[in-house]
Design an enzyme around this catalytic site. Sequence first.
Site, PDB file in Angstrom:
ATOM      1  N   SER A 142      -6.841   7.216   2.084  1.00 33.29           N
ATOM      2  CA  SER A 142      -6.887   7.026   3.542  1.00 33.29           C
ATOM      3  C   SER A 142      -8.338   6.775   3.916  1.00 33.29           C
ATOM      4  O   SER A 142      -9.252   7.150   3.159  1.00 33.29           O
ATOM      5  CB  SER A 142      -6.399   8.314   4.219  1.00 33.29           C
ATOM      6  OG  SER A 142      -6.701   8.313   5.598  1.00 33.29           O
ATOM      7  N   TYR A 155      -5.548  17.559   5.491  1.00 29.80           N
ATOM      8  CA  TYR A 155      -5.362  16.147   5.127  1.00 29.80           C
ATOM      9  C   TYR A 155      -6.678  15.536   4.653  1.00 29.80           C
ATOM     10  O   TYR A 155      -6.741  14.876   3.613  1.00 29.80           O
ATOM     11  CB  TYR A 155      -4.833  15.392   6.352  1.00 29.80           C
ATOM     12  CG  TYR A 155      -4.398  13.966   6.101  1.00 29.80           C
ATOM     13  CD1 TYR A 155      -3.093  13.671   5.721  1.00 29.80           C
ATOM     14  CD2 TYR A 155      -5.289  12.900   6.274  1.00 29.80           C
ATOM     15  CE1 TYR A 155      -2.685  12.360   5.520  1.00 29.80           C
ATOM     16  CE2 TYR A 155      -4.886  11.593   6.066  1.00 29.80           C
ATOM     17  CZ  TYR A 155      -3.584  11.325   5.696  1.00 29.80           C
ATOM     18  OH  TYR A 155      -3.193  10.022   5.495  1.00 29.80           O
TER      19      TYR A 155
HETATM   20  P1  NAD Z   1       5.950   8.335   5.713  1.00 28.49           P
HETATM   21  O1  NAD Z   1       6.178   9.650   6.387  1.00 28.49           O
HETATM   22  O2  NAD Z   1       6.653   7.121   6.221  1.00 28.49           O
HETATM   23  O3  NAD Z   1       6.223   8.455   4.158  1.00 28.49           O
HETATM   24  C1  NAD Z   1       5.932   9.600   3.429  1.00 28.49           C
HETATM   25  C2  NAD Z   1       6.811   9.616   2.211  1.00 28.49           C
HETATM   26  O4  NAD Z   1       6.516  10.797   1.440  1.00 28.49           O
HETATM   27  C3  NAD Z   1       8.310   9.677   2.545  1.00 28.49           C
HETATM   28  O5  NAD Z   1       9.020   8.896   1.617  1.00 28.49           O
HETATM   29  C4  NAD Z   1       8.626  11.153   2.353  1.00 28.49           C
HETATM   30  O6  NAD Z   1       9.995  11.411   2.057  1.00 28.49           O
HETATM   31  C5  NAD Z   1       7.731  11.457   1.171  1.00 28.49           C
HETATM   32  N1  NAD Z   1       7.515  12.883   0.962  1.00 28.49           N
HETATM   33  C6  NAD Z   1       7.073  13.805   1.847  1.00 28.49           C
HETATM   34  N2  NAD Z   1       7.051  15.019   1.268  1.00 28.49           N
HETATM   35  C7  NAD Z   1       7.463  14.846  -0.010  1.00 28.49           C
HETATM   36  C8  NAD Z   1       7.638  15.718  -1.109  1.00 28.49           C
HETATM   37  N3  NAD Z   1       7.403  17.041  -1.020  1.00 28.49           N
HETATM   38  N4  NAD Z   1       8.099  15.212  -2.279  1.00 28.49           N
HETATM   39  C9  NAD Z   1       8.366  13.876  -2.380  1.00 28.49           C
HETATM   40  N5  NAD Z   1       8.201  13.002  -1.377  1.00 28.49           N
HETATM   41  C10 NAD Z   1       7.752  13.489  -0.204  1.00 28.49           C
HETATM   42  O7  NAD Z   1       4.361   8.117   5.782  1.00 28.49           O
HETATM   43  P2  NAD Z   1       3.401   6.900   5.397  1.00 28.49           P
HETATM   44  O8  NAD Z   1       2.549   6.664   6.575  1.00 28.49           O
HETATM   45  O9  NAD Z   1       4.121   5.774   4.779  1.00 28.49           O
HETATM   46  O10 NAD Z   1       2.468   7.644   4.326  1.00 28.49           O
HETATM   47  C11 NAD Z   1       2.425   7.294   2.970  1.00 28.49           C
HETATM   48  C12 NAD Z   1       1.048   7.638   2.440  1.00 28.49           C
HETATM   49  O11 NAD Z   1       0.067   6.828   3.120  1.00 28.49           O
HETATM   50  C13 NAD Z   1       0.618   9.087   2.640  1.00 28.49           C
HETATM   51  O12 NAD Z   1      -0.061   9.560   1.487  1.00 28.49           O
HETATM   52  C14 NAD Z   1      -0.336   8.993   3.807  1.00 28.49           C
HETATM   53  O13 NAD Z   1      -1.278  10.042   3.807  1.00 28.49           O
HETATM   54  C15 NAD Z   1      -0.990   7.654   3.545  1.00 28.49           C
HETATM   55  N6  NAD Z   1      -1.637   7.046   4.698  1.00 28.49           N
HETATM   56  C16 NAD Z   1      -0.930   6.724   5.801  1.00 28.49           C
HETATM   57  C17 NAD Z   1      -1.590   6.130   6.870  1.00 28.49           C
HETATM   58  C18 NAD Z   1      -0.883   5.754   8.118  1.00 28.49           C
HETATM   59  O14 NAD Z   1      -1.572   5.433   9.093  1.00 28.49           O
HETATM   60  N7  NAD Z   1       0.435   5.727   8.139  1.00 28.49           N
HETATM   61  C19 NAD Z   1      -2.965   5.879   6.798  1.00 28.49           C
HETATM   62  C20 NAD Z   1      -3.658   6.217   5.654  1.00 28.49           C
HETATM   63  C21 NAD Z   1      -2.979   6.810   4.606  1.00 28.49           C
END
Ligand code: NAD
Length: 260
Positions: A142, A155
Site C-alpha cells: 500500500s 495497517y
Molecule cells: P477487499 O475487502 O475487497 O478484499 C480483501 C480480500 O481478503 C477478500 O477476498 C477477503 O475475503 C479476504 N480476506 C480477509 N480476511 C481474510 C482471511 N482471514 N483469510 C483469507 N482471506 C481473507 O479489499 P481490497 O481493497 O481488494 O484489498 C486487497 C488488498 O489490497 C489488501 O491487502 C489491502 O490492504 C490492499 N490495498 C487496498 C487498497 C484500496 O484502496 N482498496 C489500497 C492499498 C492496498
Amino acid sequence: MLKNKVALVTGSTSGIGLAYARALAGEGANIVINGFGKPEDIEKERASIEADFGVTCVYNGADMTKPDEIAAMVADVEKDLGGVDILVNNAGIQHVAPIEDFPVEKWDQIIAINLSSSFHTIRAALPGMKKKGWGRIINTASAHALVASPYKVAYVAAKHGIAGLVKTVALEVAEDGITVNAICPGYVWTPLVEEQIPDTMKARNMSEEEVKRDVLLAAQPTKAFVTVEQVAALAVFLCSDAASSITGTMLPMDGGWTAQ
Ligand code: NAD
C-alpha cells in the site's frame, strides 16, 4: 504468457485480489482463489474464471490468520496442480481508530492477515519455486507501506513490515530465478475502502463526501481512485520476462501520493 503456470492469490474473492486472479487467468495461468464470502458468490466467480479464460480455477478457503491452514493450502496446490509458480499475497483488512481506542484483537488480526500470512505463504511456497528455478512473489502492500496516516496504526505497521519481508526474501532468493516485489496502491475503489468510510466519518466527524474528498483523495494528487484493473496489470507485468530484474521493490501506483 503464463500458460502452465499456477497462480495462488490470497484474498481473491473480491476487490483487487479478484482482479489479479482474472488478469493472470487472462494470460493462461491456472488459478487458486482464496478468501471469504458467500459460497454461491465464490462459486460464481470461480466458474466464470474457468469459463472466460479456459483455465483451471480452484477455491481454497484457508483462513490467513491460521498458519496450519496456510501450510495445508500450499500443500494442496502442490498435490493437485503441481505447485505455486506465482504467489500473490493480497488478503488484507483495515480498522480505523485512534491508538488509545484501537482494539487489541484488531491489532492482532491485522498483523496476522496483512503481514504474518505472507511470511507463512512464502516459506511454504519457496521450496517448490526453487526446485523449478522460477517464481514470482507479489504482495499487495500500500502507499501505507511507505508513508503513514493517522488512525491506521495496525495497517500502517503491517504494510511497512511487508517492505522488510519483501526486501529480505528478494535478497535470499536473488539467484534462484525468483523475484519478490510489492505493489503499493493508493486508494483503490474496493469494498475495503467503502467499508472504512463509516469509521473514518466517526473518527473525524465528517460526512461521506468529506471523507472521500478531504481524507481519501486529499492525499492523491490525481484526485482519482486507482482501478483494480490497473493494479492487476502491473502484477501481470511483474510475471513477465521483461520484469525478471525487478526484485526487492515497493512499486507505488498511487496517483502521485508518495511523491509529496
Ligand atoms: P477487499 O475487502 O475487497 O478484499 C480483501 C480480500 O481478503 C477478500 O477476498 C477477503 O475475503 C479476504 N480476506 C480477509 N480476511 C481474510 C482471511 N482471514 N483469510 C483469507 N482471506 C481473507 O479489499 P481490497 O481493497 O481488494 O484489498 C486487497 C488488498 O489490497 C489488501 O491487502 C489491502 O490492504 C490492499 N490495498 C487496498 C487498497 C484500496 O484502496 N482498496 C489500497 C492499498 C492496498
